[in-house]
Design a protein around this motif. Structure first.
Motif, PDB file in Angstrom:
ATOM      1  N   LYS A 259       0.833  -1.194   0.000  1.00 33.41           N
ATOM      2  CA  LYS A 259       0.000   0.000   0.000  1.00 33.41           C
ATOM      3  C   LYS A 259       0.874   1.252   0.000  1.00 33.41           C
ATOM      4  O   LYS A 259       1.790   1.388   0.815  1.00 33.41           O
ATOM      5  N   PRO A 260       0.596   2.208  -0.905  1.00 40.79           N
ATOM      6  CA  PRO A 260       1.341   3.470  -0.888  1.00 40.79           C
ATOM      7  C   PRO A 260       1.101   4.222   0.418  1.00 40.79           C
ATOM      8  O   PRO A 260       0.032   4.086   1.028  1.00 40.79           O
ATOM      9  N   THR A 261       2.050   5.010   0.823  1.00 39.22           N
ATOM     10  CA  THR A 261       1.866   5.784   2.047  1.00 39.22           C
ATOM     11  C   THR A 261       0.824   6.869   1.817  1.00 39.22           C
ATOM     12  O   THR A 261       0.568   7.291   0.685  1.00 39.22           O
ATOM     13  N   GLU A 262       0.234   7.317   2.893  1.00 36.90           N
ATOM     14  CA  GLU A 262      -0.769   8.368   2.788  1.00 36.90           C
ATOM     15  C   GLU A 262      -0.172   9.651   2.216  1.00 36.90           C
ATOM     16  O   GLU A 262      -0.807  10.345   1.417  1.00 36.90           O
ATOM     17  N   ASP A 263       1.057   9.952   2.610  1.00 35.88           N
ATOM     18  CA  ASP A 263       1.717  11.157   2.101  1.00 35.88           C
ATOM     19  C   ASP A 263       1.938  11.059   0.595  1.00 35.88           C
ATOM     20  O   ASP A 263       1.688  12.019  -0.146  1.00 35.88           O
ATOM     21  N   PHE A 264       2.400   9.886   0.139  1.00 32.37           N
ATOM     22  CA  PHE A 264       2.622   9.676  -1.292  1.00 32.37           C
ATOM     23  C   PHE A 264       1.305   9.808  -2.060  1.00 32.37           C
ATOM     24  O   PHE A 264       1.234  10.481  -3.100  1.00 32.37           O
ATOM     25  N   ALA A 265       0.262   9.186  -1.541  1.00 32.41           N
ATOM     26  CA  ALA A 265      -1.034   9.213  -2.217  1.00 32.41           C
ATOM     27  C   ALA A 265      -1.576  10.633  -2.307  1.00 32.41           C
ATOM     28  O   ALA A 265      -2.063  11.060  -3.362  1.00 32.41           O
ATOM     29  N   LYS A 266      -1.480  11.365  -1.204  1.00 34.21           N
ATOM     30  CA  LYS A 266      -2.014  12.725  -1.195  1.00 34.21           C
ATOM     31  C   LYS A 266      -1.252  13.618  -2.173  1.00 34.21           C
ATOM     32  O   LYS A 266      -1.871  14.371  -2.953  1.00 34.21           O
ATOM     33  N   LYS A 267       0.079  13.540  -2.159  1.00 34.63           N
ATOM     34  CA  LYS A 267       0.879  14.375  -3.080  1.00 34.63           C
ATOM     35  C   LYS A 267       0.569  14.027  -4.531  1.00 34.63           C
ATOM     36  O   LYS A 267       0.480  14.908  -5.388  1.00 34.63           O
ATOM     37  N   THR A 268       0.401  12.738  -4.793  1.00 38.21           N
ATOM     38  CA  THR A 268       0.099  12.304  -6.157  1.00 38.21           C
ATOM     39  C   THR A 268      -1.255  12.835  -6.610  1.00 38.21           C
ATOM     40  O   THR A 268      -1.404  13.387  -7.708  1.00 38.21           O
TER      41      THR A 268
END
Length: 580
Positions: free
Chosen positions: A371-380
């Motif tokens: 699972k991608p990190t929440e920070d990675f997902a949000k920035k993306t």
């Protein structure tokens, strides 16, 4: 007394329409001065109602509620709220509407999601109907931008309370909850919403019409789940009548547009009509552009003395667009194409760029894994939302050209200014239709009898013509190459030649195993020798061959590159003066 009543009605009608409201006059849509108006519009699909195919989530999350669940899974509730706020803020702005006006559109169709205006019935307390300001504010802003550009705004209820069709992606229908047709509360909410909208906008001249319900597709009594074999459509007619009555209680100015069952096209049992200021909408996708394809709607127009409007169409090649719109305009039918913004899209007026990180999210959503990190997902997701800004999208000049200029003429025009001596990139052939700017054997997408689609563009990148284009990694390219070249096809390049001379042309190509052949010719009769392009051994192995003795006159030359034998990929042609 009856005569007095009719006279008063006529006076009221003249007074109302004289203010400038778009309205029905017999079989025409006219403005307040009685001038016939051909609506040339674009639907803002994806802005208020997300559909999976626009976001490349269709295979695992097609309706918006499923898309939102996927986003919440990786970005959290706060990150999801921030994403949607940015997505809607960037999705349509004044710059978007200014651009549409500059390109030639005179109207906009707004696909609305009810839940931006009012909560779901599950969220309401004690059966009351309450309101949300966000949707109204978005509509107010859009209307202001349209008015500033003298464009009509057509309100379209795309996602009705509960969902109006079994094609769930269109209306965000959640099968675990009561649909529009299964719930009296949902129907009451829909009626109340339209009355609220009508009361808010009744005096605005730039509201073009109220498109009551988009593409209902529901089996009331028939066996086809999308309502294509319905003969009565009683619940649909009842709801359309009820909504119209509620609108007329507060707004006698604006035209009402209705759609049949089966994605808008099945009007069995909907007649007779019940209002004097109405139009019929139909939707057209992937069928032939002949009069037979619209004959039923033309018959309705004559029989019921009512305007017809192509409320939605698109998702095809430039040739199909040109032919469809020529058919509409020669039959006095306005139109609204679909949509404005999609990720990596060639068939729309713009395309939203996909970043590599978004592919990581798509892969996780589809296949699972780490699972991608929440920070990675949000920035993306926030970067993707930023890419929806008009300043960041890729405008598609070939699509716009097909929808407007090509409907009027078969003349070609340069895609880009070409100067000789100089390099001409193969994918930058002229703007124009098949047989005039280029010749390709597969150039349109029809849904055939088997239910499958004809393949018309094997590359599906850069341009929306039949010419097949793929990414190119060869040096000197613009990132793209012409591929899947067949015998007898050709490309035309309008070029400015500095002086009359014989030129030599460096032809950059690749071919795994096929030997190709081509020659150049101009409209004034000059024709080069045929040159053979030996196989290079790999489609990614590029070579250059030299064609000599190409005679060009000074000034504008329309140079046609004729592929006598295909089977190769073409990057560019580089013209230089032959040494004397």
């Amino acid at each position: 007394m009856k005569k007095i009543f009719i006279t008063l009605q006529l006076l009221l009608s003249v007074a109302t329409f004289g203010q400038g409201f778009l309205h029905r006059e017999g079989q025409n849509i006219v403005d307040g001065n009685g001038k016939n108006i051909i609506l040339r519009g674009l639907g803002l699909g994806g802005w208020m109602v997300q559909e999976g195919y626009m976001l490349q989530t269709q295979s695992f999350a097609s309706p918006q509620y499923q898309i939102k669940q996927k986003i919440q899974e990786v970005a959290g509730e706060k990150g999801t709220k921030e994403f949607y706020a940015a997505y809607r803020a960037n999705g349509i702005t004044k710059r978007d509407i200014d651009s549409l006006a500059a390109w030639g559109f005179n109207s906009v169709r707004l696909p609305m999601h009810y839940n931006l205006y009012t909560p779901s019935i599950q969220e309401e307390k004690n059966g009351e109907i309450t309101w949300i300001e966000e949707g109204f504010t978005m509509t107010d802003n859009l209307l202001k931008w349209c008015a500033e550009n003298k464009m009509y705004l057509i309100l379209d209820l795309h996602a009705a309370p509960g969902g109006q069709g079994n094609d769930a992606a269109i209306s965000d229908y959640d099968t675990t909850k009561p649909s529009l047709w299964d719930s009296e509360a949902n129907q009451k909410k829909m009626i109340a919403l339209w009355k609220k909208l009508a009361a808010r906008y009744r005096d605005n001249l730039w509201i073009g019409a109220y498109d009551i319900i988009n593409e209902p597709n529901w089996n009331f009594t028939g066996t086809n789940k999308n309502g294509c074999d319905e003969n009565s459509n009683g619940p649909l007619r009842d709801l359309l009548v009820a909504v119209t009555k509620a609108i007329r209680e507060v707004d006698t100015n604006h035209m009402v547009i209705i759609e049949g069952n089966c994605w808008g096209n099945n009007y069995n049992g909907v007649f007779p009509l019940w209002d004097e200021n109405m139009a019929l909408s139909f939707h057209k996708y992937w069928n032939y552009n002949d009069k037979e394809s619209i004959q039923k709607m033309l018959d309705y127009r004559t029989q019921y003395n009512i305007p017809i409007w192509l409320g939605e169409s698109g998702e095809n090649s430039n040739v199909w667009f040109k032919d469809a719109l020529t058919l509409m305009e020669t039959n006095n039918i306005g139109w609204a194409f679909w949509p404005m913004k999609k990720i990596e899209n060639i068939a729309g007026v713009t395309s939203v760029t996909k970043i590599p990180e978004y592919d990581i999210l798509l892969k996780y959503w589809k296949d699972g894994g780490q699972k991608p990190t929440e920070d990675f997902a949000k920035k993306t997701l926030m970067k993707m939302a930023d890419n929806y800004k008009m300043v960041n999208v890729t405008v598609k000049p070939d699509v716009i050209d097909a929808m407007f200029r090509q409907v009027q003429t078969n003349d070609t025009k340069p895609y880009k200014k070409h100067v000789i001596p100089g390099k001409i990139i193969a994918t930058q052939y002229d703007l124009g239709t098949n047989g005039h700017a280029y010749s390709d054997k597969d150039f349109v997408n029809y849904k055939v009898a088997t239910g499958t689609f004809d393949q018309w563009n094997k590359g599906n990148i850069m341009r929306n013509d039949g010419v097949d284009i793929l990414p190119c990694k060869d040096s000197g390219s613009n990132g793209y190459q012409v591929s899947f070249i067949e015998d007898g096809e050709w490309l035309q390049f309008t070029s400015e030649v500095k002086k009359q001379n014989n030129y030599k042309v460096a032809i950059r190509y690749s071919s795994e195993s096929s030997e190709g052949k081509l020659h150049l010719e101009t409209e004034n009769g000059n024709k080069s020798e045929t040159i053979t392009l030996p196989a290079t051994g790999d489609n990614n192995k590029w070579k250059t061959v030299m064609l000599s003795g190409v005679k060009l006159n000074a000034g504008t030359n329309k140079i046609k590159v004729v592929f006598e034998k295909g089977g190769f990929n073409l990057n560019y042609l580089d013209f230089s003066e032959a040494k004397k």
